[in-house]
Design a protein around this motif. Structure first.
Motif, PDB file in Angstrom:
ATOM      1  N   GLY A  62      67.545  47.298  52.248  1.00 53.46           N
ATOM      2  CA  GLY A  62      67.385  46.590  51.201  1.00 53.46           C
ATOM      3  C   GLY A  62      66.169  47.011  50.723  1.00 53.46           C
ATOM      4  O   GLY A  62      65.407  46.061  50.135  1.00 53.46           O
ATOM      5  N   THR A  63      65.583  48.267  50.700  1.00 57.77           N
ATOM      6  CA  THR A  63      64.398  48.595  50.085  1.00 57.77           C
ATOM      7  C   THR A  63      64.462  49.454  48.793  1.00 57.77           C
ATOM      8  O   THR A  63      65.371  50.335  48.920  1.00 57.77           O
ATOM      9  CB  THR A  63      63.189  49.037  50.966  1.00 57.77           C
ATOM     10  N   LEU A  64      63.531  49.472  48.103  1.00 56.02           N
ATOM     11  CA  LEU A  64      63.464  50.341  46.869  1.00 56.02           C
ATOM     12  C   LEU A  64      62.015  51.074  46.958  1.00 56.02           C
ATOM     13  O   LEU A  64      61.067  50.282  47.254  1.00 56.02           O
ATOM     14  CB  LEU A  64      63.650  49.501  45.432  1.00 56.02           C
ATOM     15  N   GLU A  65      61.956  52.244  47.057  1.00 53.80           N
ATOM     16  CA  GLU A  65      60.711  53.116  47.120  1.00 53.80           C
ATOM     17  C   GLU A  65      60.539  54.122  46.129  1.00 53.80           C
ATOM     18  O   GLU A  65      61.688  54.792  45.634  1.00 53.80           O
ATOM     19  CB  GLU A  65      60.966  53.688  48.532  1.00 53.80           C
ATOM     20  N   ILE A  66      59.245  54.040  45.645  1.00 56.19           N
ATOM     21  CA  ILE A  66      58.930  55.064  44.689  1.00 56.19           C
ATOM     22  C   ILE A  66      57.771  55.843  45.181  1.00 56.19           C
ATOM     23  O   ILE A  66      56.825  55.447  45.626  1.00 56.19           O
ATOM     24  CB  ILE A  66      58.492  54.455  43.252  1.00 56.19           C
ATOM     25  N   MET A  67      58.204  57.197  45.154  1.00 58.65           N
ATOM     26  CA  MET A  67      57.147  58.371  45.755  1.00 58.65           C
ATOM     27  C   MET A  67      56.765  59.169  45.084  1.00 58.65           C
ATOM     28  O   MET A  67      57.316  59.828  44.004  1.00 58.65           O
ATOM     29  CB  MET A  67      57.884  58.955  47.094  1.00 58.65           C
ATOM     30  N   LEU A  68      55.281  59.494  45.291  1.00 61.85           N
ATOM     31  CA  LEU A  68      54.817  60.566  44.239  1.00 61.85           C
ATOM     32  C   LEU A  68      54.653  61.777  45.223  1.00 61.85           C
ATOM     33  O   LEU A  68      54.325  61.892  46.290  1.00 61.85           O
ATOM     34  CB  LEU A  68      53.258  60.047  43.737  1.00 61.85           C
ATOM     35  N   SER A  69      55.104  62.760  44.587  1.00 63.67           N
ATOM     36  CA  SER A  69      55.032  64.138  45.350  1.00 63.67           C
ATOM     37  C   SER A  69      54.762  65.146  44.475  1.00 63.67           C
ATOM     38  O   SER A  69      54.832  65.577  43.294  1.00 63.67           O
ATOM     39  CB  SER A  69      56.495  64.597  45.669  1.00 63.67           C
ATOM     40  N   ASN A  70      53.930  66.233  45.025  1.00 65.18           N
ATOM     41  CA  ASN A  70      53.071  67.288  44.327  1.00 65.18           C
ATOM     42  C   ASN A  70      53.876  68.453  44.846  1.00 65.18           C
ATOM     43  O   ASN A  70      53.603  69.095  46.056  1.00 65.18           O
ATOM     44  CB  ASN A  70      51.628  67.514  44.562  1.00 65.18           C
ATOM     45  N   GLN A  71      54.867  68.756  44.304  1.00 63.87           N
ATOM     46  CA  GLN A  71      55.568  69.995  44.598  1.00 63.87           C
ATOM     47  C   GLN A  71      55.035  71.475  43.964  1.00 63.87           C
ATOM     48  O   GLN A  71      55.593  72.604  44.076  1.00 63.87           O
ATOM     49  CB  GLN A  71      56.956  70.004  43.881  1.00 63.87           C
ATOM     50  N   GLY A  72      53.704  71.323  43.401  1.00 63.22           N
ATOM     51  CA  GLY A  72      53.059  72.676  42.969  1.00 63.22           C
ATOM     52  C   GLY A  72      52.039  73.396  43.861  1.00 63.22           C
ATOM     53  O   GLY A  72      52.183  72.895  44.842  1.00 63.22           O
ATOM     54  N   GLY A 121      51.529  69.673  48.005  1.00 61.81           N
ATOM     55  CA  GLY A 121      52.660  69.546  49.276  1.00 61.81           C
ATOM     56  C   GLY A 121      52.265  67.872  49.715  1.00 61.81           C
ATOM     57  O   GLY A 121      53.215  67.491  50.559  1.00 61.81           O
ATOM     58  N   VAL A 122      51.853  67.251  48.999  1.00 62.22           N
ATOM     59  CA  VAL A 122      51.410  65.562  49.545  1.00 62.22           C
ATOM     60  C   VAL A 122      52.536  64.937  48.833  1.00 62.22           C
ATOM     61  O   VAL A 122      52.947  65.053  47.829  1.00 62.22           O
ATOM     62  CB  VAL A 122      50.129  65.165  49.048  1.00 62.22           C
ATOM     63  N   ASP A 123      53.281  63.891  49.540  1.00 60.69           N
ATOM     64  CA  ASP A 123      54.184  63.118  49.710  1.00 60.69           C
ATOM     65  C   ASP A 123      53.606  61.652  49.728  1.00 60.69           C
ATOM     66  O   ASP A 123      53.269  61.469  50.941  1.00 60.69           O
ATOM     67  CB  ASP A 123      55.381  63.330  50.174  1.00 60.69           C
ATOM     68  N   ARG A 124      53.594  60.660  48.852  1.00 61.21           N
ATOM     69  CA  ARG A 124      52.965  59.491  48.980  1.00 61.21           C
ATOM     70  C   ARG A 124      53.869  58.559  48.471  1.00 61.21           C
ATOM     71  O   ARG A 124      54.106  58.440  47.384  1.00 61.21           O
ATOM     72  CB  ARG A 124      51.691  59.409  48.469  1.00 61.21           C
ATOM     73  N   VAL A 125      54.111  57.181  49.431  1.00 63.36           N
ATOM     74  CA  VAL A 125      54.749  56.320  48.793  1.00 63.36           C
ATOM     75  C   VAL A 125      53.732  55.433  47.940  1.00 63.36           C
ATOM     76  O   VAL A 125      52.768  54.915  48.439  1.00 63.36           O
ATOM     77  CB  VAL A 125      55.459  55.450  49.816  1.00 63.36           C
ATOM     78  N   ILE A 126      54.435  55.148  46.632  1.00 62.61           N
ATOM     79  CA  ILE A 126      53.274  54.349  45.898  1.00 62.61           C
ATOM     80  C   ILE A 126      53.633  52.910  45.680  1.00 62.61           C
ATOM     81  O   ILE A 126      53.008  52.190  45.398  1.00 62.61           O
ATOM     82  CB  ILE A 126      52.799  55.165  44.408  1.00 62.61           C
ATOM     83  N   LEU A 127      55.025  52.671  46.011  1.00 62.99           N
ATOM     84  CA  LEU A 127      55.483  51.294  45.936  1.00 62.99           C
ATOM     85  C   LEU A 127      56.796  51.313  46.925  1.00 62.99           C
ATOM     86  O   LEU A 127      57.503  52.253  46.682  1.00 62.99           O
ATOM     87  CB  LEU A 127      55.963  51.064  44.560  1.00 62.99           C
ATOM     88  N   ARG A 128      56.667  50.266  47.634  1.00 65.13           N
ATOM     89  CA  ARG A 128      57.876  49.801  48.457  1.00 65.13           C
ATOM     90  C   ARG A 128      58.110  48.353  48.139  1.00 65.13           C
ATOM     91  O   ARG A 128      57.242  47.813  48.447  1.00 65.13           O
ATOM     92  CB  ARG A 128      57.615  50.150  49.863  1.00 65.13           C
ATOM     93  N   LEU A 129      59.250  48.030  47.614  1.00 62.22           N
ATOM     94  CA  LEU A 129      59.901  46.518  47.634  1.00 62.22           C
ATOM     95  C   LEU A 129      61.096  46.393  48.505  1.00 62.22           C
ATOM     96  O   LEU A 129      61.830  47.251  48.793  1.00 62.22           O
ATOM     97  CB  LEU A 129      60.147  46.293  46.250  1.00 62.22           C
ATOM     98  N   LYS A 130      61.099  45.310  49.161  1.00 61.75           N
ATOM     99  CA  LYS A 130      62.219  44.559  49.836  1.00 61.75           C
ATOM    100  C   LYS A 130      63.001  43.801  48.775  1.00 61.75           C
ATOM    101  O   LYS A 130      62.788  42.699  48.436  1.00 61.75           O
ATOM    102  CB  LYS A 130      61.834  43.694  50.942  1.00 61.75           C
ATOM    103  N   THR A 131      63.996  44.757  48.217  1.00 61.67           N
ATOM    104  CA  THR A 131      64.833  44.115  46.933  1.00 61.67           C
ATOM    105  C   THR A 131      66.162  44.898  47.109  1.00 61.67           C
ATOM    106  O   THR A 131      66.190  46.082  47.053  1.00 61.67           O
ATOM    107  CB  THR A 131      64.011  44.007  45.602  1.00 61.67           C
ATOM    108  N   PRO A 132      67.247  44.312  46.791  1.00 67.05           N
ATOM    109  CA  PRO A 132      68.719  45.186  46.496  1.00 67.05           C
ATOM    110  C   PRO A 132      68.659  45.370  45.097  1.00 67.05           C
ATOM    111  O   PRO A 132      69.449  46.495  44.803  1.00 67.05           O
ATOM    112  CB  PRO A 132      69.554  44.197  46.865  1.00 67.05           C
ATOM    113  N   GLN A 133      67.897  44.948  44.306  1.00 70.23           N
ATOM    114  CA  GLN A 133      67.948  45.249  42.750  1.00 70.23           C
ATOM    115  C   GLN A 133      67.374  46.404  42.433  1.00 70.23           C
ATOM    116  O   GLN A 133      66.190  46.834  42.962  1.00 70.23           O
ATOM    117  CB  GLN A 133      67.350  43.969  42.076  1.00 70.23           C
ATOM    118  N   THR A 134      67.838  47.321  41.403  1.00 69.67           N
ATOM    119  CA  THR A 134      67.402  48.737  41.223  1.00 69.67           C
ATOM    120  C   THR A 134      66.780  48.762  39.783  1.00 69.67           C
ATOM    121  O   THR A 134      65.922  49.558  39.315  1.00 69.67           O
ATOM    122  CB  THR A 134      68.021  49.928  41.344  1.00 69.67           C
ATOM    123  N   ASN A 135      67.290  47.975  38.774  1.00 68.09           N
ATOM    124  CA  ASN A 135      66.935  47.858  37.357  1.00 68.09           C
ATOM    125  C   ASN A 135      66.094  46.669  37.252  1.00 68.09           C
ATOM    126  O   ASN A 135      66.376  45.448  37.154  1.00 68.09           O
ATOM    127  CB  ASN A 135      68.268  47.720  36.589  1.00 68.09           C
TER     128      ASN A 135
END
Length: 158
Positions: A62-72, A121-135
């Motif tokens: 039940g988590t929503l996660e936003i990750m920032l990734s530098n693929q360049g 090549g860095v991947d970093r979680v910038i937000l993680r919420l315990k929530t089932p809702q996505t909008n």
């Protein structure tokens, strides 16, 4: 004293060769300039960052996660991070998440300050919420630049 026919032909040949040398030099200069332009463009591309914001949902936890990734291939220098909820701008995660009634659901947050660097090549979680809702009506817009000062941006809404 008049010139003989042989001398006239020789002088004409010398002038023609000189003009040809000038034309070839100008042509070679243009080719060299174009090669330099191509090399500069290649160098820019070899260090161009490409930031990506990725939303992932783990239904089992039940988590929503936003990750920032530098693929360049190069570092990205963060110039500005704009956080908004339903059109209202916030300067940090905590007030934004409180406005979205998600303050109690925070599991992880990370704030990027201006001039922060995101390495390739860095991947970093910038937000993680315990929530089932996505909008949630939340939007993130990050403006960043390459080491050649070329601006770009990345955004996500959820």
């Amino acid at each position: 004293m008049s010139m003989s026919k042989g001398e006239k032909v020789t002088q004409f040949a010398v002038v023609t060769i000189a003009l040809c040398a000038v034309v070839v030099s100008l042509w070679q200069g243009r080719i060299s300039q174009r090669q330099l332009e191509i090399a500069v463009e290649h160098n820019k591309l070899t260090v161009k960052p490409y930031l990506e914001l990725i939303k992932s949902i783990d239904g089992s936890e039940g988590t929503l996660e936003i990750m920032l990734s530098n693929q360049g291939y190069g570092p990205a220098v963060i110039k500005n991070v704009k956080l908004s909820h339903e059109g209202k701008i916030y300067d940090a995660w905590n007030p934004l998440l409180a406005a979205a009634n998600e303050g109690n659901n925070i599991r992880q947050i990370y704030n990027y300050d201006p001039n922060s660097v995101v390495a390739p090549g860095v991947d970093r979680v910038i937000l993680r919420l315990k929530t089932p809702q996505t909008n949630k009506g939340i939007a993130i817009v990050m403006t960043y630049e390459s080491i050649y000062n070329e601006l770009d941006s990345v955004s996500i809404s959820f």
